[in-house]
Design an enzyme around this catalytic site. Structure first.
Site, PDB file in Angstrom:
ATOM      1  N   GLY A 210      -1.927 -15.078  -3.560  1.00 28.32           N
ATOM      2  CA  GLY A 210      -1.625 -13.907  -2.722  1.00 28.32           C
ATOM      3  C   GLY A 210      -2.844 -13.356  -2.005  1.00 28.32           C
ATOM      4  O   GLY A 210      -2.776 -12.295  -1.395  1.00 28.32           O
TER       5      GLY A 210
ATOM      6  N   LYS B 117     -12.601  -5.072  11.702  1.00 28.11           N
ATOM      7  CA  LYS B 117     -13.224  -4.090  10.800  1.00 28.11           C
ATOM      8  C   LYS B 117     -14.640  -3.769  11.273  1.00 28.11           C
ATOM      9  O   LYS B 117     -15.077  -2.618  11.235  1.00 28.11           O
ATOM     10  CB  LYS B 117     -13.241  -4.639   9.376  1.00 28.11           C
ATOM     11  CG  LYS B 117     -11.834  -4.743   8.777  1.00 28.11           C
ATOM     12  CD  LYS B 117     -11.852  -5.555   7.496  1.00 28.11           C
ATOM     13  CE  LYS B 117     -10.481  -5.637   6.846  1.00 28.11           C
ATOM     14  NZ  LYS B 117     -10.422  -6.632   5.779  1.00 28.11           N
TER      15      LYS B 117
ATOM     16  N   GLU C 146      -9.955   6.168   6.504  1.00 28.55           N
ATOM     17  CA  GLU C 146     -10.835   5.553   5.499  1.00 28.55           C
ATOM     18  C   GLU C 146     -10.303   4.184   5.039  1.00 28.55           C
ATOM     19  O   GLU C 146     -11.082   3.251   4.804  1.00 28.55           O
ATOM     20  CB  GLU C 146     -10.962   6.498   4.293  1.00 28.55           C
ATOM     21  CG  GLU C 146     -11.891   6.034   3.204  1.00 28.55           C
ATOM     22  CD  GLU C 146     -13.317   5.824   3.700  1.00 28.55           C
ATOM     23  OE1 GLU C 146     -13.971   6.805   4.045  1.00 28.55           O
ATOM     24  OE2 GLU C 146     -13.779   4.659   3.729  1.00 28.55           O
TER      25      GLU C 146
ATOM     26  N   VAL D 105       0.844  -1.208   0.000  1.00 30.29           N
ATOM     27  CA  VAL D 105       0.000   0.000   0.000  1.00 30.29           C
ATOM     28  C   VAL D 105       0.878   1.256   0.000  1.00 30.29           C
ATOM     29  O   VAL D 105       0.630   2.205  -0.756  1.00 30.29           O
ATOM     30  CB  VAL D 105      -0.972   0.006   1.207  1.00 30.29           C
ATOM     31  CG1 VAL D 105      -1.798   1.280   1.203  1.00 30.29           C
ATOM     32  CG2 VAL D 105      -1.884  -1.213   1.165  1.00 30.29           C
TER      33      VAL D 105
HETATM   34  N1  HSE Z   1      -6.861  -9.965   4.669  1.00 34.73           N
HETATM   35  C1  HSE Z   1      -7.866  -9.000   4.372  1.00 34.73           C
HETATM   36  C2  HSE Z   1      -8.895  -9.587   3.447  1.00 34.73           C
HETATM   37  C3  HSE Z   1      -7.346  -7.754   3.738  1.00 34.73           C
HETATM   38  O1  HSE Z   1      -8.775 -10.735   3.024  1.00 34.73           O
HETATM   39  O2  HSE Z   1      -9.869  -8.909   3.150  1.00 34.73           O
HETATM   40  C4  HSE Z   1      -6.663  -6.865   4.734  1.00 34.73           C
HETATM   41  O3  HSE Z   1      -7.562  -6.416   5.693  1.00 34.73           O
END
Ligand code: HSE
Length: 445
Positions: A190, A208, A132, A17
């Site tokens: 990945g 989250k 965000e 990122v």
């Molecule tokens: N590993 C997370 C996902 C992405 O598979 O959505 C990073 O938060």
């Protein structure tokens, strides 16, 4: 552009990122300057290894191993934190705020665990914290909850916010494959990490959800308090039955508020689990690594956000947008334009008291009276059966597979009933257990 029109940025982390952010700040410099009337300049970049070979070309003089070169530099006004994990990222974030710097972070761990504290501290120090990118990559969620939906009482959130598990579940559903067959592909491509625990156990989704629920319900949710079930126990048979019943299986992060009298604070539930979602619900068609968040507000009704929840460019899109917002605030000399408010009277409802529908799959002895015994236990626990399916039988073992769905019942009652059912001598195995979430208006054509 002269120097007083420069905003200096300290970038912490130059991974996937961070590299995307650096590239966009360089490639879009002209547009960003037009947008902000400032020259956004990355002055220092904190990396672990300065000599590492990178995909991005970067002036070696910008790289440092020493966080103080960013945190103690009075000319740096924005810190972008993309290190990930709680420490040392949290310590750096706090120091940046205490030093009077604005913080832009994509770090869900820090924001889920320490977000409220950092936001309060930022308020005291008259700086901004933007985050965000911490949930849903490039999908505009945090800004939407903090400003665009703020007139609403958010009633319900149903989110697919982990791309790795959504990819795995999509393939299991389409191919009838076992999780152990699909997981190595997700790792090779990945999508899943070498140690996939955080994704497949629902930990990433719970973090989250803690951030989204805190904002949407104006409360402080500790991710450790969110009950969660991962996807490891799902078997191909569950996907076949789900399809027969008109459902798909999705790892849902969901939060709902009870209706409360106007002067009272509502209780809310927040949890992460794989659920049966109707095939007709908008979330059912969110496949692969895509994320989506379906929100029900008292004014807006149903809204769904959909997009790529991870990856260099989508996440960098959110980070750079936050940087632009901070730049606007610097120019306007305002901070904390959007206050962080909480209703401290709100409490999380224990999972035991949550009511929902259930699906369970049993291997039982194939002989008279077995169904009656199971139905009787459900009745004793005040659980009303909605449907029973018996298709598969193993003549050699003289066992049969039964799938039962229920009407709404309390979690506590269902768990107690399942324990009693599992203890029956005619029950060989409780092979599957899922909650049914009959959400959303059907997609009409
Ligand atoms: N590993 C997370 C996902 C992405 O598979 O959505 C990073 O938060």
């Amino acid at each position: 552009m002269n120097n007083d029109k420069t905003i200096n940025i300290g970038l912490m982390g130059l991974g996937v990122v961070g590299s995307g952010v650096l590239r966009i700040i360089h490639e879009k410099a002209r547009v960003l300057a037009l947008e902000t009337d400032r020259n956004l300049r990355v002055k220092k970049i904190l990396v672990r290894e300065k000599a590492k070979v990178r995909d991005i070309s970067v002036d070696a003089a910008l790289l440092t191993n020493d966080p103080d070169e960013i945190l103690d530099d009075p000319t740096i006004s924005i810190v972008i934190e993309l290190i990930g994990g709680v420490e040392p990222a949290y310590a750096y974030a706090k120091r940046a705020i205490l030093a009077g710097k604005h913080l832009v972070t994509g770090n869900k761990d820090v924001m889920a665990v320490h977000g409220p504290e950092l936001l309060r501290l930022a308020n005291e120090k008259s700086v901004d914290v933007y985050f965000e990118a911490s949930v849903g990559g490039g999908i505009p969620l945090i800004g939407s909850f903090r400003s665009d939906l703020v007139a609403n009482e958010i009633r319900e959130i149903y989110a697919i916010i982990n791309g790795t598990t959504n990819y795995i579940l999509t393939r299991m559903s389409r191919e009838g494959a076992a999780l152990t067959e699909v997981l190595p592909d997700a790792q090779r491509l990945g999508f899943a990490e070498a140690d996939p625990t955080k994704d497949v156990e629902g930990i990433d989704a719970a973090y989250k959800l803690a951030i989204l629920t805190s904002l949407a319900f104006r409360t402080e949710v500790d991710p450790a308090d969110i009950p969660r079930t991962g996807i490891m126990q799902l078997e191909p048979a569950d996907f076949r039955y789900a399809q027969d019943l008109g459902y798909v299986i999705k790892l849902l992060a969901l939060a709902r508020q009870e209706n409360a009298a106007p002067q009272q604070s509502a209780r809310y539930e927040a949890s992460v689990y794989p659920a049966l979602v109707p095939q007709t619900a908008p979330l059912a068609s969110v496949d692969g690594v895509y994320n989506a968040v379906y929100v029900v507000g008292d004014l807006v009704g149903n809204v769904m956000f959909y997009g790529r929840g991870a990856g260099s460019e989508p996440t960098a899109s959110a980070i750079v947008a936050d940087v632009i917002d901070v730049a606007h605030n610097i120019i306007s000399q305002v901070t904390n334009r959007i206050p962080y408010t909480i209703d401290s009277a709100k409490t999380m409802k224990p999972m035991d008291e949550v009511e929902t529908r259930f699906y369970f799959r049993l291997w039982v002895a194939d002989r008279p009276g077995v169904l009656a015994k199971i139905a009787s236990i459900c009745g004793t626990h005040r659980i009303s059966i909605a449907s029973v399916i018996q298709k598969e039988a193993d003549p050699e073992e003289q066992t049969a597979e039964i799938v039962i769905t229920t009407h709404d019942a309390y979690e506590r009652a269902m768990q107690a009933a399942l324990q009693d059912i599992a203890a029956l001598d005619v029950v060989a195995r409780v092979a599957g257990f899922l909650r049914i979430v009959d959400l959303g208006e059907p997609v009409r054509v």
